[in-house]
Design a protein around this motif. Structure first.
Motif, PDB file in Angstrom:
ATOM      1  N   ALA A  84       0.822  -1.204   0.000  1.00 54.29           N
ATOM      2  CA  ALA A  84       0.000   0.000   0.000  1.00 54.29           C
ATOM      3  C   ALA A  84       0.856   1.254   0.000  1.00 54.29           C
ATOM      4  CB  ALA A  84      -0.937  -0.004   1.204  1.00 54.29           C
ATOM      5  N   ALA A  85       1.933   1.246   0.797  1.00 55.83           N
ATOM      6  CA  ALA A  85       2.809   2.420   0.862  1.00 55.83           C
ATOM      7  C   ALA A  85       3.525   2.643  -0.462  1.00 55.83           C
ATOM      8  CB  ALA A  85       3.818   2.251   1.995  1.00 55.83           C
ATOM      9  N   ARG A  86       3.959   1.564  -1.092  1.00 54.82           N
ATOM     10  CA  ARG A  86       4.645   1.700  -2.380  1.00 54.82           C
ATOM     11  C   ARG A  86       3.706   2.233  -3.459  1.00 54.82           C
ATOM     12  NH1 ARG A  86       6.931  -3.210  -0.672  1.00 54.82           N
ATOM     13  NH2 ARG A  86       5.494  -4.423  -1.971  1.00 54.82           N
ATOM     14  N   LEU A  87       2.472   1.743  -3.455  1.00 52.96           N
ATOM     15  CA  LEU A  87       1.505   2.208  -4.441  1.00 52.96           C
ATOM     16  C   LEU A  87       1.147   3.674  -4.204  1.00 52.96           C
ATOM     17  CD1 LEU A  87      -0.921  -0.846  -4.746  1.00 52.96           C
ATOM     18  CD2 LEU A  87       0.893  -0.148  -6.320  1.00 52.96           C
ATOM     19  N   ALA A  88       1.045   4.066  -2.935  1.00 56.36           N
ATOM     20  CA  ALA A  88       0.718   5.458  -2.627  1.00 56.36           C
ATOM     21  C   ALA A  88       1.818   6.391  -3.099  1.00 56.36           C
ATOM     22  CB  ALA A  88       0.492   5.618  -1.125  1.00 56.36           C
ATOM     23  N   ARG A  89       3.071   5.974  -2.908  1.00 55.20           N
ATOM     24  CA  ARG A  89       4.171   6.824  -3.362  1.00 55.20           C
ATOM     25  C   ARG A  89       4.195   6.903  -4.887  1.00 55.20           C
ATOM     26  NH1 ARG A  89       9.679   8.492  -0.785  1.00 55.20           N
ATOM     27  NH2 ARG A  89      10.384   9.818  -2.478  1.00 55.20           N
ATOM     28  N   ALA A  90       3.968   5.775  -5.538  1.00 54.47           N
ATOM     29  CA  ALA A  90       3.960   5.765  -7.000  1.00 54.47           C
ATOM     30  C   ALA A  90       2.842   6.645  -7.545  1.00 54.47           C
ATOM     31  CB  ALA A  90       3.814   4.342  -7.509  1.00 54.47           C
ATOM     32  N   LYS A  91       1.719   6.668  -6.870  1.00 57.24           N
ATOM     33  CA  LYS A  91       0.596   7.488  -7.318  1.00 57.24           C
ATOM     34  C   LYS A  91       0.878   8.970  -7.102  1.00 57.24           C
ATOM     35  CE  LYS A  91      -4.436   7.848  -7.050  1.00 57.24           C
ATOM     36  NZ  LYS A  91      -4.581   7.706  -8.506  1.00 57.24           N
ATOM     37  N   ALA A  92       1.661   9.299  -6.094  1.00 51.49           N
ATOM     38  CA  ALA A  92       1.966  10.700  -5.815  1.00 51.49           C
ATOM     39  C   ALA A  92       2.901  11.287  -6.867  1.00 51.49           C
ATOM     40  CB  ALA A  92       2.582  10.833  -4.422  1.00 51.49           C
ATOM     41  N   VAL A  93       3.987  10.567  -7.155  1.00 57.00           N
ATOM     42  CA  VAL A  93       5.007  11.080  -8.069  1.00 57.00           C
ATOM     43  C   VAL A  93       5.405   9.970  -9.031  1.00 57.00           C
ATOM     44  CG1 VAL A  93       7.243  12.212  -8.285  1.00 57.00           C
ATOM     45  CG2 VAL A  93       5.895  12.560  -6.210  1.00 57.00           C
ATOM     46  N   GLN A  94       5.323  10.254 -10.319  1.00 49.72           N
ATOM     47  CA  GLN A  94       5.767   9.324 -11.352  1.00 49.72           C
ATOM     48  C   GLN A  94       6.951   9.930 -12.103  1.00 49.72           C
ATOM     49  OE1 GLN A  94       4.705   6.122 -13.004  1.00 49.72           O
ATOM     50  NE2 GLN A  94       4.265   5.821 -10.837  1.00 49.72           N
ATOM     51  N   MET A  95       7.736   9.063 -12.734  1.00 52.38           N
ATOM     52  CA  MET A  95       8.930   9.521 -13.428  1.00 52.38           C
ATOM     53  C   MET A  95       8.954   8.974 -14.850  1.00 52.38           C
ATOM     54  SD  MET A  95      12.820   9.298 -12.009  1.00 52.38           S
ATOM     55  CE  MET A  95      14.210  10.084 -12.822  1.00 52.38           C
ATOM     56  N   VAL A  96       9.394   9.810 -15.779  1.00 49.56           N
ATOM     57  CA  VAL A  96       9.653   9.409 -17.154  1.00 49.56           C
ATOM     58  C   VAL A  96      11.153   9.544 -17.386  1.00 49.56           C
ATOM     59  CG1 VAL A  96       9.223   9.878 -19.594  1.00 49.56           C
ATOM     60  CG2 VAL A  96       7.373  10.124 -17.929  1.00 49.56           C
ATOM     61  N   VAL A 170      -1.592   6.198 -13.514  1.00 50.10           N
ATOM     62  CA  VAL A 170      -1.889   6.215 -12.078  1.00 50.10           C
ATOM     63  C   VAL A 170      -2.428   7.567 -11.627  1.00 50.10           C
ATOM     64  CG1 VAL A 170      -0.100   4.495 -11.646  1.00 50.10           C
ATOM     65  CG2 VAL A 170       0.448   6.907 -11.369  1.00 50.10           C
ATOM     66  N   GLU A 171      -2.575   8.529 -12.568  1.00 51.64           N
ATOM     67  CA  GLU A 171      -3.053   9.874 -12.267  1.00 51.64           C
ATOM     68  C   GLU A 171      -2.223  10.517 -11.160  1.00 51.64           C
ATOM     69  OE1 GLU A 171      -7.229   9.614 -11.491  1.00 51.64           O
ATOM     70  OE2 GLU A 171      -7.700   8.864 -13.492  1.00 51.64           O
ATOM     71  N   PRO A 172      -0.910  10.659 -11.397  1.00 48.72           N
ATOM     72  CA  PRO A 172      -0.034  11.195 -10.356  1.00 48.72           C
ATOM     73  C   PRO A 172      -0.268  12.694 -10.137  1.00 48.72           C
ATOM     74  CG  PRO A 172       1.177  11.000 -12.400  1.00 48.72           C
ATOM     75  CD  PRO A 172      -0.171  10.365 -12.640  1.00 48.72           C
TER      76      PRO A 172
END
Length: 282
Positions: A84-96, A170-172
């Motif tokens: 859950a914590a990993r998914l929350a962080r990924a949803k907050a900020v994504q990288m290209v 993920v709609e970051p």
């Protein structure tokens, strides 16, 4: 730092060192900035300036030694434990990334890659996911043919568009782009930059654009933060920074752009002088 939940991103006092014998190498030193809603910030510097380390800290690929990162007023944990914590962080900020192969599975079609992200982060039905995949790919200018293709069957620009679609799935809150167009031809660069401007306008997503190229930053960003040897030496609106650079390093970056009458020997001399003085930020 005063917490402001209205700001997509706040960074305060980030510091990152790496072991190197008796004296650690300081990659980032006391870095602070904020991103306004719907804003686009360029982080500019040459190789070794600390800009990529900064990007990696924003998305959790590196842990800062000191400092804090907040997304909409909520601290991003230095360590994420549990799914859950990993998914929350990924949803907050994504990288290209500069190289799309870092985020695209070479064994999966582009459509399957985006669908996998949607399955991981949501509870849509298969039919709704399929519709969302088509919507995301259309948003970046890709269609059914590209959706069915493996990454190696696409051009560099198409792969980068696919990587952007994957990140947007993920709609970051914030999208970090690390030299995301530097490997593309100039015409393709313009297409991707136009795409990013459109996405920012349509979605309100915040952009952090990491680049060594001030021309690219001028095209897509409102503000620019210049890093030199891990420190911020200048932070201004892009138009002001380009018209009236305050720091010698910023002036050196601008002077290093080839143009009529350009003198590389003079640039090399300026670089040596700057290295000798190493003027800190005001």
């Amino acid at each position: 730092m005063t917490t402001d939940p209205g700001l997509p991103l706040q960074v305060s006092g980030l510091r990152k060192t790496y072991p190197a014998g008796r004296t650690p190498v300081v990659a980032v030193d006391d870095l602070s900035f904020s991103l306004r809603p719907g804003g686009a910030l360029g982080i500019v510097g040459e190789s070794g300036s600390g800009k990529t380390t900064t990007a990696r800290m924003l998305v959790g690929l590196e842990r800062p030694d000191q400092g804090e990162i907040l997304v909409q007023g909520t601290p991003l944990a230095a360590r994420t434990r549990g799914r859950a914590a990993r998914l929350a962080r990924a949803k907050a900020v994504q990288m290209v990334f500069q190289d799309p192969y870092l985020s695209l599975d070479s064994r999966l079609s582009i459509g399957a890659t985006v669908d996998g992200v949607l399955r991981l982060h949501g509870s849509l039905s298969p039919s709704d996911r399929a519709a969302r995949v088509r919507e995301l790919l259309a948003q970046v200018g890709l269609g059914d043919r590209e959706a069915a293709a493996l990454p190696r069957r696409l051009s560099g620009g198409q792969r980068q568009r696919a990587a952007i679609a994957r990140a947007l799935a993920v709609e970051p809150t914030v999208l970090v782009l690390d030299e995301a167009v530097s490997a593309l031809d100039v015409s393709v660069q313009a297409q991707v930059l136009n795409l990013l401007s459109d996405i920012r306008r349509d979605t309100g997503i915040g952009l952090v654009f990491v680049s060594h190229d001030l021309a690219v930053v001028r095209y897509v960003c409102d503000e620019a933060l210049v890093m030199y040897r891990g420190r911020t030496v200048e932070h201004q609106p892009v138009a002001d920074l380009l018209a009236s650079p305050r720091h010698p390093y910023t002036r050196l970056l601008l002077a290093s752009v080839p143009r009529l009458g350009w003198n590389p020997d003079a640039i090399a001399g300026q670089r040596r002088d700057l290295a000798a003085t190493d003027t800190p930020a005001a």
